[in-house]
Design an enzyme around this catalytic site. Structure first.
Site, PDB file in Angstrom:
ATOM      1  N   LYS A 296      49.295  37.147  42.859  1.00  0.00           N
ATOM      2  CA  LYS A 296      48.294  36.198  42.362  1.00  0.00           C
ATOM      3  C   LYS A 296      48.023  35.202  43.479  1.00  0.00           C
ATOM      4  CE  LYS A 296      47.669  32.606  38.836  1.00  0.00           C
ATOM      5  NZ  LYS A 296      48.328  31.903  37.709  1.00  0.00           N
ATOM      6  N   LYS A 353      45.496  39.687  41.482  1.00  0.00           N
ATOM      7  CA  LYS A 353      44.462  38.758  41.056  1.00  0.00           C
ATOM      8  C   LYS A 353      44.142  37.830  42.210  1.00  0.00           C
ATOM      9  CE  LYS A 353      43.779  34.983  37.712  1.00  0.00           C
ATOM     10  NZ  LYS A 353      44.420  34.153  36.682  1.00  0.00           N
TER      11      LYS A 353
END
Length: 432
Positions: A296, A353
């Site tokens: 992330k 992400k």
């Protein structure tokens, strides 16, 4: 018109005007009618076949046996078929050149839509989508200005209707993100593990309506934190790792108790996957999966999402507990460090992400780990495509589908995307 004669056994009475359309495989450029008459011979009956022009439509069966069909061909009475098509003409002025001596011409495998479909290496299906849905306590659906087409859905009404629409086109997985009232937020995010909180209530409602729906949940404190951060913040601004993990374990167990299928820690605390796995197993939830936000990045593509949840950090930023990156996005090998830790601690799915700007990281994890890989096409990616489409600068539908296919080609097994419903409708051939 000339007639052809062939010898064949015939025990049937005289048949008049058998049409070639009855004969499978007879497709002449002009439709033919066979006028068959019996002629007497000493040894056997003879069938005289005469072709005549007609325009009666598609080919029909003659009603004669396989043996009679074969005998006709052996005797030289070959049924007519369309002629070999002429070679397409080149435009005037095209130079006449010898063929290149190529043993391999890749265009051969791309020469028709059917062949391209046969050799397509990557496929996209509604089953690949996880639909992120924003929920709130109200009854009305509130539009999200920065994300055209997305809403904060009333958990009892709008949400149920949106899930029904998604299921109708094959999207049967959702992930829930709550907009929590400010009065319930606190520095330690205790509302996150309230068994009668918004998310557990919503899970129970959806499972009651749709027992086979796959429900993913977000495990993080930012929607519940008065500071807007994913963890408990010390007075000097440092995120407290182990204390936050303690809260996350209680949150994950609460969600599992309500019926969640997959809990998804997005907090980026060290050791949280192993701790959550142990907490779930201790409470009898060995069947609940963990999708870890493994890579992330501290991206600038998250802005519209924070408007959706009203969860912007009250101070500072989140760079200290997501992947530490130079200028926000530079590190590549560090994703392997996070992935190795998550795999060893018991993660079932590894997520990257954002999605499209990090295709290289998706491919890296795909090549290095046997676990399923998820990609999150985040709010900024969604909103850019929507804005470009609204301004007629791009073809929104084509760019949407291309972006999703790119994520699949890079190695994502599932894609969290706000386009889930729209893309599934396109895949199902439904024009909206």
């Amino acid at each position: 018109m000339a007639s052809s004669v062939f010898h064949a056994p015939c025990g049937a009475p005289s048949i008049k005007q058998l049409e070639c359309q009855k004969y499978v495989g007879l497709r002449p450029s002009v439709t033919l009618r066979f006028n068959c008459v019996k002629t007497k011979t000493v040894t056997a009956r003879r069938l005289v076949v005469t072709a005549s022009k007609s325009h009666d439509g598609a080919s029909k069966k003659l009603g004669i046996s396989d043996a009679e069909c074969e005998a006709a061909v052996v005797a030289g009475n070959i049924p007519e078929a369309p002629p070999v098509p002429p070679k397409p003409a080149a435009p005037a002025g095209t130079p006449v050149v010898p063929s290149l001596p190529l043993s391999r011409r890749p265009r051969r495998n791309r020469k028709s839509p059917a062949m391209r479909a046969s050799f397509q290496e990557t496929n996209l299906s509604p089953a690949n989508f996880v639909y992120p849905l924003f929920i709130h306590e109200g009854e009305e659906d509130t539009p999200i200005g920065a994300m055209p087409g997305c809403y904060r859905l009333g958990w009892r009404h709008g949400l149920v209707q949106e899930v029904a629409k998604a299921r109708d086109v094959g999207v049967n997985s959702v992930v829930l993100f709550p907009k929590v009232p400010d009065a319930l937020k606190s520095p330690t995010g205790d509302e996150a593990y309230n068994d009668n909180g918004l998310v557990p209530r919503t899970i129970r409602l959806l499972k009651d309506r749709y027992p086979d729906l796959v429900i993913y949940t977000d495990v993080a404190l930012d929607p519940y934190s008065s500071d807007g951060h994913d963890g408990i913040v010390r007075e000097d601004g440092v995120i407290m790792n182990d204390e936050t993990v303690h809260q996350l374990c209680k949150q994950a167990v609460s969600q599992a108790r309500a019926g969640a299928d997959v809990v998804s820690p997005s907090d980026m605390m060290d050791g949280r996957v192993g701790a959550i796995r142990a907490a779930l197993d201790a409470e009898g939830f060995q069947h609940v999966s963990i999708m870890s936000y493994t890579a992330k990045y501290a991206s600038s593509f998250y802005g519209p999402f924070r408007e959706a949840l009203d969860s912007n950090p009250r101070f500072g930023d989140k760079k200290t507990y997501v992947i530490r990156v130079i200028e926000l996005y530079a590190n590549y090998r560090e994703a392997l460090v996070e992935a190795q830790a998550d795999e060893s601690e018991g993660a079932d799915i590894l997520l990257v992400k954002p999605g499209l700007p990090y295709l290289d990281v998706i491919r890296l994890l795909r090549d290095k780990y046997p676990l399923p890989i998820a990609a999150y096409q985040v709010s900024g990616e969604y909103s850019m495509i929507k804005a470009g489409g609204a301004l007629k600068m791009i073809d929104e539908q084509r760019v949407m589908m291309e972006s999703l296919m790119c994520l699949r080609r890079a190695g994502a097994d599932i894609i969290l995307t706000y386009f889930a419903l729209q893309a599934a409708r396109c895949l199902c051939g439904e024009k909206r």
